[in-house]
Design an enzyme around this catalytic site. Structure first.
Site, PDB file in Angstrom:
ATOM      1  N   GLU A  18       0.837  -1.203   0.000  1.00 42.54           N
ATOM      2  CA  GLU A  18       0.000   0.000   0.000  1.00 42.54           C
ATOM      3  C   GLU A  18       0.874   1.256   0.000  1.00 42.54           C
ATOM      4  OE1 GLU A  18      -2.970   0.899   3.170  1.00 42.54           O
ATOM      5  OE2 GLU A  18      -4.404   0.095   1.747  1.00 42.54           O
ATOM      6  N   HIS A  73       7.401 -27.215   1.548  1.00 46.96           N
ATOM      7  CA  HIS A  73       6.600 -28.320   1.030  1.00 46.96           C
ATOM      8  C   HIS A  73       5.462 -27.808   0.164  1.00 46.96           C
ATOM      9  CE1 HIS A  73       8.783 -31.063   3.682  1.00 46.96           C
ATOM     10  NE2 HIS A  73       8.827 -30.004   4.458  1.00 46.96           N
ATOM     11  N   LYS A  78     -13.555   1.272  -3.300  1.00 45.88           N
ATOM     12  CA  LYS A  78     -14.607   1.623  -2.337  1.00 45.88           C
ATOM     13  C   LYS A  78     -15.745   2.353  -3.044  1.00 45.88           C
ATOM     14  CE  LYS A  78     -11.706   2.349   1.748  1.00 45.88           C
ATOM     15  NZ  LYS A  78     -11.156   3.372   2.622  1.00 45.88           N
TER      16      LYS A  78
HETATM   17  O1  LIG Z   1      -8.862   2.411   9.879  1.00 47.43           O
HETATM   18  P1  LIG Z   1      -9.812   2.613   8.778  1.00 47.43           P
HETATM   19  O2  LIG Z   1     -10.090   4.063   8.528  1.00 47.43           O
HETATM   20  O3  LIG Z   1     -11.079   1.841   9.001  1.00 47.43           O
HETATM   21  O4  LIG Z   1      -9.163   2.101   7.464  1.00 47.43           O
HETATM   22  C1  LIG Z   1      -8.875   0.741   7.243  1.00 47.43           C
HETATM   23  C2  LIG Z   1      -8.111   0.606   5.943  1.00 47.43           C
HETATM   24  O5  LIG Z   1      -8.895   1.229   4.941  1.00 47.43           O
HETATM   25  C3  LIG Z   1      -8.350   1.381   3.654  1.00 47.43           C
HETATM   26  O6  LIG Z   1      -8.397   0.202   2.962  1.00 47.43           O
HETATM   27  C4  LIG Z   1      -6.963   1.932   3.647  1.00 47.43           C
HETATM   28  O7  LIG Z   1      -6.410   1.804   2.381  1.00 47.43           O
HETATM   29  C5  LIG Z   1      -6.086   1.246   4.667  1.00 47.43           C
HETATM   30  O8  LIG Z   1      -4.859   1.908   4.736  1.00 47.43           O
HETATM   31  C6  LIG Z   1      -6.746   1.276   6.016  1.00 47.43           C
HETATM   32  O9  LIG Z   1      -5.912   0.664   6.948  1.00 47.43           O
END
Ligand SMILES: O=P(O)(O)OC[C@H]1O[C@H](O)[C@H](O)[C@@H](O)[C@@H]1O
Length: 620
Positions: free
Chosen positions: A399, A428, A533
């Site tokens: 990331e 293995h 998202k």
């Molecule tokens: O901690 P949050 O705001 O719920 O985010 C959880 C995750 O969301 C996204 O996928 C980001 O790319 C991550 O870097 C992050 O850790």
């Protein structure tokens, strides 16, 4: 980190309020500019691909490419290799950590040419630690290094925030473990379980540390909900059984608006309701101040709230409340973890590259991958308790480094792929390919010198213990790979302790930062994650429109079954027909009042209608 508004604006369903209304009152027409999710990244044309290759080439100085790994033969003479091992071996005495880069074939010439670039990267790191806006796209400071040495925070306010939070974590954990803070209706009279709800950086660190360091019988046993898979969530809750009454639920989300975490919370709250339990008295939130999660926890009067700071990214949050609270509740010595990290940070500030383990790692990565991610990083810890290290590193590295553009706006498509589980188990499974197959990786062995706690070892055959076998497997694999020109790094720790685990986290955090500087990218944002998202939000919004269209047709007398084409037309989304078909197939498979007739293998034959129509909604 995604802003809450960006998540919520994309889909009305992704909201911390439990939205029971599956049918929207009005149907909004999609604007033409709204691409369906599978069209978010257009394919590159041939000319674009050439441009891309050219800009990739730009980040590798031409004078370096001549001395890099592809054209170089590895040293095979054992005496010369021993000299190389001794010359390059790095040791951190207080942490009990060694770094061996001798089986990476970089040349002296390469090191000399990289030296000024590494020095620049170290200067950038120094500025970052002093509070520079090291994440320019998000206008943020990057402060995870301050978490283990608050005196390095750029001002007294930040220092006191860090110190106060650490004290609050220790105090709360002590009170929970000692039973001073208890669940309201548990027969045990104390908390016995932790259910951690979070995803990505809000899960991977705590999972890794729990697996590495939790005692065999911790006072509170931890389990995780780190997905929006309903069956997975049910499984965790079912396994808690009556102990739900003595479960501390920690909801972790920096943004406080991540849909998977929101869903996990709603599912857990439902389980609490059904068991007649009072959720707020057992709920803890770890999130940014004033996030949706924070406000929900405050308004509902949850047991406790701990802050996540704006200047700590999810994937580097293990030393914040995210990692420290769950660890402390399992009686893991978090001050030792912090000490291990800060000792490692100190070593990583050295401007002498041979004495700087993070810089050495970054140098090896650059050599092994030609500075463009041409080889994958295979992480092989020879210790069961470090199984999740590769998963943790996968997010940290991929990331951070997996970026389309560099800091100057050139399209570079950078990154290093990371995978691996543990040795000797993986021998293995896939070592066959590593040794003899496609040569697209470099390995990192994580070696632990201490096999078992003192006094527990025994010889299963004369002069040989079980741990000797594990040791032999590691050494054998390292040399078998090398003899076939496969390079490897070995990180050795004396033991798996809070100190060495803290140091490992710090080592890789810094190596990622230095490497990012070498290839001129921003390691601290993740713009690519938003596309997925947003697309998920669009699918859910489309699902509501599909339901509204079907509802209208199903309320007619007689009911009007629709083909997928007709549904797509009536949704004004003919371009989304494939997604609409998948929505229908998914809902039909889940007994969701939707009846699909025809053969799913030939989507054109399918006709669909709702088993029950909702007249109120139709005329609302
Ligand atoms: O901690 P949050 O705001 O719920 O985010 C959880 C995750 O969301 C996204 O996928 C980001 O790319 C991550 O870097 C992050 O850790």
């Amino acid at each position: 980190m995604a802003s809450i508004s960006s998540i919520y604006s994309s889909s009305p369903t992704l909201n911390f309020q439990n939205n029971q209304n599956a049918f929207p009152n009005s149907i909004r027409r999609r604007s033409r500019s709204h691409l369906p999710f599978y069209q978010t990244r257009p394919k590159l044309t041939e000319t674009q691909t050439q441009t891309q290759t050219r800009s990739v080439a730009r980040v590798v100085p031409t004078n370096l490419s001549a001395v890099q790994s592809t054209s170089h033969r590895l040293e095979k003479d054992p005496r010369a290799l021993w000299r190389r091992y001794v010359d390059w071996l790095y040791q951190h005495k207080e942490v009990g950590l060694y770094l061996d880069v001798s089986r990476v074939g970089f040349t002296d010439e390469f090191v000399t040419e990289m030296e000024p670039r590494l020095q620049d990267a170290l200067i950038a790191m120094e500025k970052l630690e002093k509070g520079a806006i090291a994440n320019p796209d998000e206008g943020r400071m990057v402060g995870h290094y301050w978490l283990r040495d608050s005196n390095r925070a750029p001002n007294l306010f930040l220092k006191s925030q860090i110190d106060k939070t650490l004290d609050a974590i220790c105090g709360f954990a002590d009170d929970v473990v000692s039973g001073k803070i208890k669940p309201p209706s548990s027969p045990e009279g104390r908390f016995t379980q932790i259910l951690s709800v979070g995803i990505g950086g809000s899960a991977l660190g705590p999972q890794f540390v729990a697996e590495a360091l939790a005692p065999d019988n911790p006072p509170l046993k931890i389990r995780f909900i780190d997905n929006t898979d309903p069956a997975g969530i049910d499984h965790q809750i079912a396994q808690l059984g009556p102990e739900l009454a003595s479960t501390l639920v920690i909801v972790i989300s920096k943004s406080g608006g991540t849909p998977e975490t929101r869903n996990g919370l709603l599912e857990v709250q439902k389980a609490f309701r059904e068991a007649g339990l009072n959720f707020p008295k057992q709920g803890v939130a770890i999130t940014q101040e004033n996030s949706l999660l924070d406000n929900t926890a405050r308004i509902e009067g949850w047991l406790a709230r701990f802050p996540m700071f704006d200047w700590v990214g999810g994937r580097t949050s293990e030393m914040s409340a995210v990692g420290l609270l769950p660890a402390a509740l399992q009686t893991i010595d978090i001050r030792e973890m912090l000490l291990g990290a800060s000792l490692m940070d100190e070593a990583n500030r050295s401007t002498v590259i041979k004495n700087n383990p993070a810089a050495l790692l970054a140098l090896c990565w650059y050599w092994a991958t030609d500075g463009v991610g041409s080889k994958d990083m295979v992480i092989l810890p020879y210790k069961d308790s470090l199984l999740l290290f590769s998963r943790y590193l996968q997010q940290l590295v991929m990331e951070s480094l997996g970026k389309e553009y560099d800091l100057d706006g050139n399209q570079v498509n950078q990154g290093i792929s990371v995978y691996g589980n543990k040795g000797s188990t993986d021998q293995h499974a896939y070592i066959q390919q590593l040794r003899e197959g496609v040569h697209n990786f470099f390995a990192t062995f994580i070696e632990v010198l201490r096999d078992r706690p003192p006094g527990h070892d025994w010889e299963l055959e004369p002069g040989v213990t079980c741990g000797d076998y594990l040791f032999g497997m590691l050494q054998g694999t390292r040399s078998a790979l090398y003899s076939n020109d496969r390079e490897s790094i070995t990180v050795t720790v004396q033991e798996v302790t809070p100190r060495s685990v803290g140091a490992l986290v710090a080592l890789y955090e810094r190596a990622v930062g230095i490497y990012a500087s070498l290839v001129n990218i921003n390691a601290y944002h993740q713009p690519g994650v938003e596309a997925g998202k947003k697309a998920a939000g669009e699918v859910l919004a489309l699902q509501k429109r599909v339901l509204a269209v079907l509802n209208e047709a199903s309320c007619k007398e007689p009911v009007e079954p629709l083909t997928i084409e007709e549904v797509a037309e009536r949704c004004h989304a003919p371009e989304d027909i494939e997604v609409i078909y998948k929505i229908v197939a998914h809902m039909a498979a889940n007994d969701r009042a939707l009846i699909a007739e025809g053969n799913c293998g030939s989507p054109r034959s399918v006709k669909v209608f709702l088993g029950e129509c909702n007249v109120d909604d139709l005329f609302a």
